[in-house]
Design a protein around this motif. Structure first.
Motif, PDB file in Angstrom:
ATOM      1  N   HIS A  93      -0.139 -21.224 -25.973  1.00  0.00           N
ATOM      2  CA  HIS A  93       1.106 -21.503 -25.347  1.00  0.00           C
ATOM      3  C   HIS A  93       0.936 -20.799 -23.800  1.00  0.00           C
ATOM      4  N   VAL A  94       1.819 -21.335 -22.945  1.00  0.00           N
ATOM      5  CA  VAL A  94       1.883 -21.021 -21.684  1.00  0.00           C
ATOM      6  C   VAL A  94       2.438 -19.655 -21.614  1.00  0.00           C
ATOM      7  N   SER A  95       1.543 -18.788 -21.128  1.00  0.00           N
ATOM      8  CA  SER A  95       2.133 -17.386 -20.991  1.00  0.00           C
ATOM      9  C   SER A  95       2.614 -16.902 -19.922  1.00  0.00           C
ATOM     10  N   LYS A  96       2.245 -17.463 -18.721  1.00  0.00           N
ATOM     11  CA  LYS A  96       2.312 -16.935 -17.170  1.00  0.00           C
ATOM     12  C   LYS A  96       2.564 -18.211 -16.168  1.00  0.00           C
ATOM     13  N   VAL A  97       3.335 -18.332 -15.137  1.00  0.00           N
ATOM     14  CA  VAL A  97       3.284 -19.151 -14.222  1.00  0.00           C
ATOM     15  C   VAL A  97       3.250 -18.342 -13.064  1.00  0.00           C
ATOM     16  N   ARG A  98       2.514 -18.815 -11.925  1.00  0.00           N
ATOM     17  CA  ARG A  98       2.789 -18.410 -10.444  1.00  0.00           C
ATOM     18  C   ARG A  98       2.630 -19.420  -9.621  1.00  0.00           C
ATOM     19  N   TRP A  99       3.715 -19.866  -8.509  1.00  0.00           N
ATOM     20  CA  TRP A  99       3.822 -20.935  -7.561  1.00  0.00           C
ATOM     21  C   TRP A  99       3.463 -20.359  -6.515  1.00  0.00           C
ATOM     22  N   THR A 100       2.628 -20.966  -5.674  1.00  0.00           N
ATOM     23  CA  THR A 100       2.480 -20.756  -4.301  1.00  0.00           C
ATOM     24  C   THR A 100       2.636 -22.080  -3.285  1.00  0.00           C
ATOM     25  N   ALA A 101       3.249 -22.068  -2.278  1.00  0.00           N
ATOM     26  CA  ALA A 101       3.441 -23.140  -1.374  1.00  0.00           C
ATOM     27  C   ALA A 101       2.714 -22.997  -0.358  1.00  0.00           C
ATOM     28  N   ASP A 102       1.845 -23.900   0.155  1.00  0.00           N
ATOM     29  CA  ASP A 102       1.269 -23.982   1.520  1.00  0.00           C
ATOM     30  C   ASP A 102       1.984 -25.126   2.281  1.00  0.00           C
ATOM     31  N   VAL A 103       2.853 -24.813   3.133  1.00  0.00           N
ATOM     32  CA  VAL A 103       3.551 -25.666   3.999  1.00  0.00           C
ATOM     33  C   VAL A 103       2.569 -26.419   5.011  1.00  0.00           C
ATOM     34  N   PHE A 104       1.560 -25.729   5.519  1.00  0.00           N
ATOM     35  CA  PHE A 104       0.646 -26.295   6.547  1.00  0.00           C
ATOM     36  C   PHE A 104      -0.169 -27.268   6.123  1.00  0.00           C
ATOM     37  N   THR A 105      -0.528 -27.187   4.670  1.00  0.00           N
ATOM     38  CA  THR A 105      -1.176 -28.211   4.215  1.00  0.00           C
ATOM     39  C   THR A 105      -0.544 -29.309   3.240  1.00  0.00           C
ATOM     40  N   TRP A 106       0.970 -28.769   3.054  1.00  0.00           N
ATOM     41  CA  TRP A 106       1.877 -29.655   2.286  1.00  0.00           C
ATOM     42  C   TRP A 106       1.105 -29.820   0.967  1.00  0.00           C
ATOM     43  N   GLN A 107       0.912 -28.519   0.463  1.00  0.00           N
ATOM     44  CA  GLN A 107       0.524 -28.582  -0.847  1.00  0.00           C
ATOM     45  C   GLN A 107       1.327 -27.307  -1.834  1.00  0.00           C
ATOM     46  N   ILE A 108       1.361 -27.563  -3.214  1.00  0.00           N
ATOM     47  CA  ILE A 108       1.741 -26.480  -4.023  1.00  0.00           C
ATOM     48  C   ILE A 108       0.620 -26.169  -4.971  1.00  0.00           C
ATOM     49  N   ARG A 109       0.546 -24.774  -5.091  1.00  0.00           N
ATOM     50  CA  ARG A 109      -0.548 -24.361  -6.152  1.00  0.00           C
ATOM     51  C   ARG A 109       0.319 -24.136  -7.027  1.00  0.00           C
ATOM     52  N   LEU A 110      -0.358 -23.972  -8.664  1.00  0.00           N
ATOM     53  CA  LEU A 110       0.048 -23.481  -9.717  1.00  0.00           C
ATOM     54  C   LEU A 110      -1.117 -22.751 -10.521  1.00  0.00           C
ATOM     55  N   ASP A 111      -0.890 -21.639 -10.590  1.00  0.00           N
ATOM     56  CA  ASP A 111      -1.542 -20.636 -11.532  1.00  0.00           C
ATOM     57  C   ASP A 111      -1.059 -20.522 -12.705  1.00  0.00           C
ATOM     58  N   ALA A 112      -1.621 -20.894 -13.979  1.00  0.00           N
ATOM     59  CA  ALA A 112      -0.948 -20.644 -15.179  1.00  0.00           C
ATOM     60  C   ALA A 112      -1.892 -20.052 -16.097  1.00  0.00           C
ATOM     61  N   ASP A 113      -1.215 -18.995 -17.079  1.00  0.00           N
ATOM     62  CA  ASP A 113      -2.232 -18.375 -17.937  1.00  0.00           C
ATOM     63  C   ASP A 113      -1.935 -18.925 -19.278  1.00  0.00           C
ATOM     64  N   VAL A 114      -2.965 -19.522 -20.154  1.00  0.00           N
ATOM     65  CA  VAL A 114      -2.685 -20.197 -21.312  1.00  0.00           C
ATOM     66  C   VAL A 114      -3.237 -19.253 -22.463  1.00  0.00           C
ATOM     67  N   ALA A 115      -2.316 -18.800 -23.450  1.00  0.00           N
ATOM     68  CA  ALA A 115      -2.923 -18.222 -24.308  1.00  0.00           C
ATOM     69  C   ALA A 115      -3.648 -18.755 -25.591  1.00  0.00           C
ATOM     70  N   GLY A 156     -10.497 -22.995 -19.813  1.00  0.00           N
ATOM     71  CA  GLY A 156     -10.575 -21.402 -20.087  1.00  0.00           C
ATOM     72  C   GLY A 156      -9.073 -21.209 -20.234  1.00  0.00           C
ATOM     73  N   THR A 157      -8.865 -19.934 -20.235  1.00  0.00           N
ATOM     74  CA  THR A 157      -7.225 -19.389 -20.450  1.00  0.00           C
ATOM     75  C   THR A 157      -6.586 -19.348 -19.128  1.00  0.00           C
ATOM     76  N   ARG A 158      -7.221 -19.794 -17.900  1.00  0.00           N
ATOM     77  CA  ARG A 158      -6.561 -19.970 -16.707  1.00  0.00           C
ATOM     78  C   ARG A 158      -6.668 -21.303 -16.112  1.00  0.00           C
ATOM     79  N   LEU A 159      -5.400 -21.984 -15.699  1.00  0.00           N
ATOM     80  CA  LEU A 159      -5.346 -23.068 -15.099  1.00  0.00           C
ATOM     81  C   LEU A 159      -4.903 -22.952 -13.534  1.00  0.00           C
ATOM     82  N   SER A 160      -5.800 -23.436 -12.534  1.00  0.00           N
ATOM     83  CA  SER A 160      -5.406 -23.231 -11.083  1.00  0.00           C
ATOM     84  C   SER A 160      -5.574 -24.750 -10.614  1.00  0.00           C
ATOM     85  N   ARG A 161      -4.364 -25.227 -10.116  1.00  0.00           N
ATOM     86  CA  ARG A 161      -4.416 -26.446  -9.589  1.00  0.00           C
ATOM     87  C   ARG A 161      -3.704 -26.700  -8.386  1.00  0.00           C
ATOM     88  N   LEU A 162      -4.199 -27.430  -7.235  1.00  0.00           N
ATOM     89  CA  LEU A 162      -3.485 -27.759  -6.056  1.00  0.00           C
ATOM     90  C   LEU A 162      -2.821 -29.060  -6.330  1.00  0.00           C
TER      91      LEU A 162
END
Length: 661
Positions: free
Chosen positions: A187-209, A237-243
């Motif tokens: 299951h998804v145990s943690k999410v973190r969102w980070t916006a980068d307006v300069f590149t018009w991107q959103i980053r997701l870092d999610a931990d998956v157990a 792996g246990t960490r998903l990082s996507r831009l």
């Protein structure tokens, strides 16, 4: 088992940015025992002799106990029946969540010791699956909290038996929601969102157990009904990082429809779905994020790359019947009142607030300075405890777009010899740099108030009652040099150890404190005193007019939002009733330049752009949180209908994330 959440009920979820439709709220009556002398060590020895209403602390009237004496331990016990909706299958897990337990919690499940957590303000969770035996689950919590310990994180909790000065009744034991949810083994145990307006991107870092072979994650981002992203990727792996690259409209007028601000609090809905190799849905969570950036450019604070003037109010987050605990509706109403008073920001003082309050700041548009509750003595125990707890709180709240600055240290509390002990200077700097390392997207305050050895801002606390003296100190850039060298509010130097405050954004981050009270009140006080609401309004107008003349300031924070026990300097009473007409107070807060902006005509300070997106108002909020006394539908004596603090429905411009156009 709780029914699936409706859109107008998500405010009740204890974790608004990682929520599932099925969860069980365990707030309500628990068996309890006040172990004042800490004589009991094991659950079997505890005589549970009373009932306490969780999540209210025993010091609060709402708990049903209302005992503000000293105590070292409080014991809690509850038996939960597990029906088919809760009882996990072999490939499922049952999670037990605690929002906060002060100060050290030890938890037993069905007689077996499960976990110890230290730190009275952060959340923790337990996978209770291994302890289950049948359809009943016994939960026992020992909450240990030495009321005289000055080296632990304590915020505004008094160490004296009776509250005095700027300190208030203690909050012992369980004081945030306790809840359960059943999840898949993976299951998804943690999410973190980070916006980068300069590149018009959103980053997701999610931990998956416990991800398995061939597991995939699908992420969908929506702006209203428009799908911005639909992305599926393989887990390795246990960490998903996507831009996620968003379609950039380019020009400011078009970008404005996408971006978050207090005037246009646009949120982006998010769904994260975890699939097994055969396509079976293992987990589905709902979240949200926003396109928003905060930064510093020379001596100006920037929101979305443009200079932004912060009009903040100090908010200590206390309620007379429930102390530091509030219902979902009370949290929402406080955000509404702050905005109706003309503020676009709030400094939550010496408290980590309920995530549901941050949710409403996100939804309605309110900039937040998030502050660490302080310890008072300095020692290695202070260093370890403050750092560990602050890391938990930053990680908990890091994805909320409303938070625009971190405040790890306040007024040299916990570092009382900052002027003479370089270890304490190093500790303040370590807190600053650790916060910057955890989150490089927000400014960090070094030591709010005075004796600043570092920081991205310069924040001064100055309660001088003469508006013209404040103009002399902060009204011109030429005068600032003299102020930094010679003026010592509260007899403290403003900057120390080679830190140069000139050239950084300057905030008057505490000032005012005008009390309005009966002269017969022997304990009530303020930094200055008005006889009635009319005099309070006149003083407030004069003070705010002076502050708005101080062009070097990047913003201010007025003390304070509400009366807090014997501290009678709120713009509102403890019951959230305005002491003067709320529209007149808002006019003074916003200042003369506000008339140049399109948000000036809106009670919540929302722009024409945002008002044009308004959806039908949702029904009043429901929920399972334990009830607290409702805010009286009372107005100031001279207030008209537009000045009423109570609100049954959201103001114009209100949006739930899924309703944002």
């Amino acid at each position: 088992m709780r029914a699936p959440l409706k859109e107008n009920e998500i405010v009740d979820h204890p974790r608004p940015q990682l929520r599932r439709p099925q969860w069980l709220n365990l707030d309500g009556p628990w068996q309890a025992m006040l172990d004042d002398d800490a004589v009991h060590y094991e659950p079997a020895d505890v005589p549970f002799d009373r009932t306490i209403i969780v999540p209210f602390p025993p010091e609060a009237a709402a708990s049903g106990v209302h005992d503000r004496g000293f105590r070292r331990r409080v014991w809690y016990r509850r038996v939960v029946g597990l029906d088919d909706n809760l009882l996990p299958s072999p490939d499922e897990r049952l999670k037990l969540h605690f929002g906060a337990v002060n100060h050290r919690a030890r938890v037993w499940i069905n007689g077996q010791f499960a976990v110890q957590h230290k730190g009275g303000h952060g959340p923790f969770s337990i996978d209770v699956t291994r302890y289950l035996d049948g359809r009943c689950m016994e939960i026992v919590v020992q909450a240990e909290d030495d009321p005289l310990d000055m080296h632990k994180v304590r915020g505004k909790m008094d160490w004296e038996l009776e509250p005095h000065s700027i300190w208030y009744p203690r909050t012992t034991g369980i004081w945030r929601t306790v809840w359960m949810e059943k999840v898949a083994h993976s299951h998804v145990s943690k999410v973190r969102w980070t916006a980068d307006v300069f590149t018009w991107q959103i980053r997701l870092d999610a931990d998956v157990a416990h991800p398995g072979p061939g597991h995939t994650v699908n992420v969908v981002l929506r702006l209203g009904d428009k799908v911005l992203v639909s992305d599926r990727c393989m887990l390795t792996g246990t960490r998903l990082s996507r831009l996620f690259q968003l379609p950039d409209p380019g020009i400011d007028d078009a970008r404005a429809h996408w971006m978050w601000s207090p005037e246009s609090p646009q949120l982006i809905d998010a769904e994260i779905t975890l699939h097994a190799a055969d396509g079976l849905v293992l987990d589905h969570v709902i979240s949200y994020t926003a396109l928003r950036t905060v930064s510093v450019d020379g001596d100006r604070f920037l929101l979305n790359s443009r200079p932004y003037y912060l009009r903040m109010v100090l908010d200590q987050g206390y309620w007379p019947e429930s102390l530091m605990v509030a219902s979902a509706e009370q949290l929402r109403q406080d955000v509404v009142l702050i905005k109706r008073l003309g503020f676009n920001g709030v400094r939550k003082h010496q408290k980590s607030e309920d995530p549901r309050w941050l949710y409403w700041c996100d939804v309605m548009g309110l900039c937040v300075w998030a502050e660490m509750p302080s310890a008072y003595g300095f020692s290695s125990e202070t260093v370890h405890g403050v750092m560990e707890e602050w890391k938990e709180l930053v990680e908990r709240d890091i994805s909320h777009p409303c938070i625009v600055a971190w405040v790890p240290t306040n007024e040299s509390w916990g570092v009382p010899e900052l002027m003479h002990d370089h270890r304490q200077v190093d500790f303040v700097r370590a807190m600053y740099h650790m916060t910057r390392a955890l989150d490089g997207t927000r400014p960090v305050v070094g030591n709010d108030g005075w004796e600043m050895p570092c920081g991205d801002f310069v924040n001064i606390h100055d309660y001088h009652a003469d508006p013209e003296e404040l103009v002399a100190r902060y009204g011109t850039r030429e005068g600032l040099k003299y102020t930094f060298e010679h003026v010592r509010p509260a007899r403290r130097r403003l900057v120390i150890d080679g830190f140069d405050g000139i050239g950084k954004p300057l905030f008057l981050s505490e000032f005012g404190g005008i009390a309005c009270m009966d002269e017969a009140d022997p304990k009530g006080w303020g930094y200055s005193v008005a006889r009635d609401g009319e005099e309070l309004l006149e003083r407030y107008r004069n003070l705010m007019a002076a502050i708005h003349r101080c062009r070097p300031l990047s913003g201010f924070c007025y003390t304070q939002l509400t009366d807090t026990f014997h501290e009678k300097n709120g713009l509102l009473t403890e019951q959230r009733v305005p002491k003067a007409p709320i529209a007149a107070l808002a006019e003074a807060t916003r200042g003369p330049d506000a008339r140049l902006h399109d948000w000036y005509t809106d009670p919540l300070g929302h722009s024409e752009l945002w008002r044009g997106k308004r959806a039908p108002e949702p029904a009043p909020m429901g929920g399972q949180a334990a009830a607290v006394p409702a805010t009286p539908e009372t107005t100031h004596a001279s207030a008209g209908p537009e000045d009423q603090p109570g609100m049954a429905a959201p103001e114009p411009g209100f949006r739930l994330p899924s309703e944002a156009a």
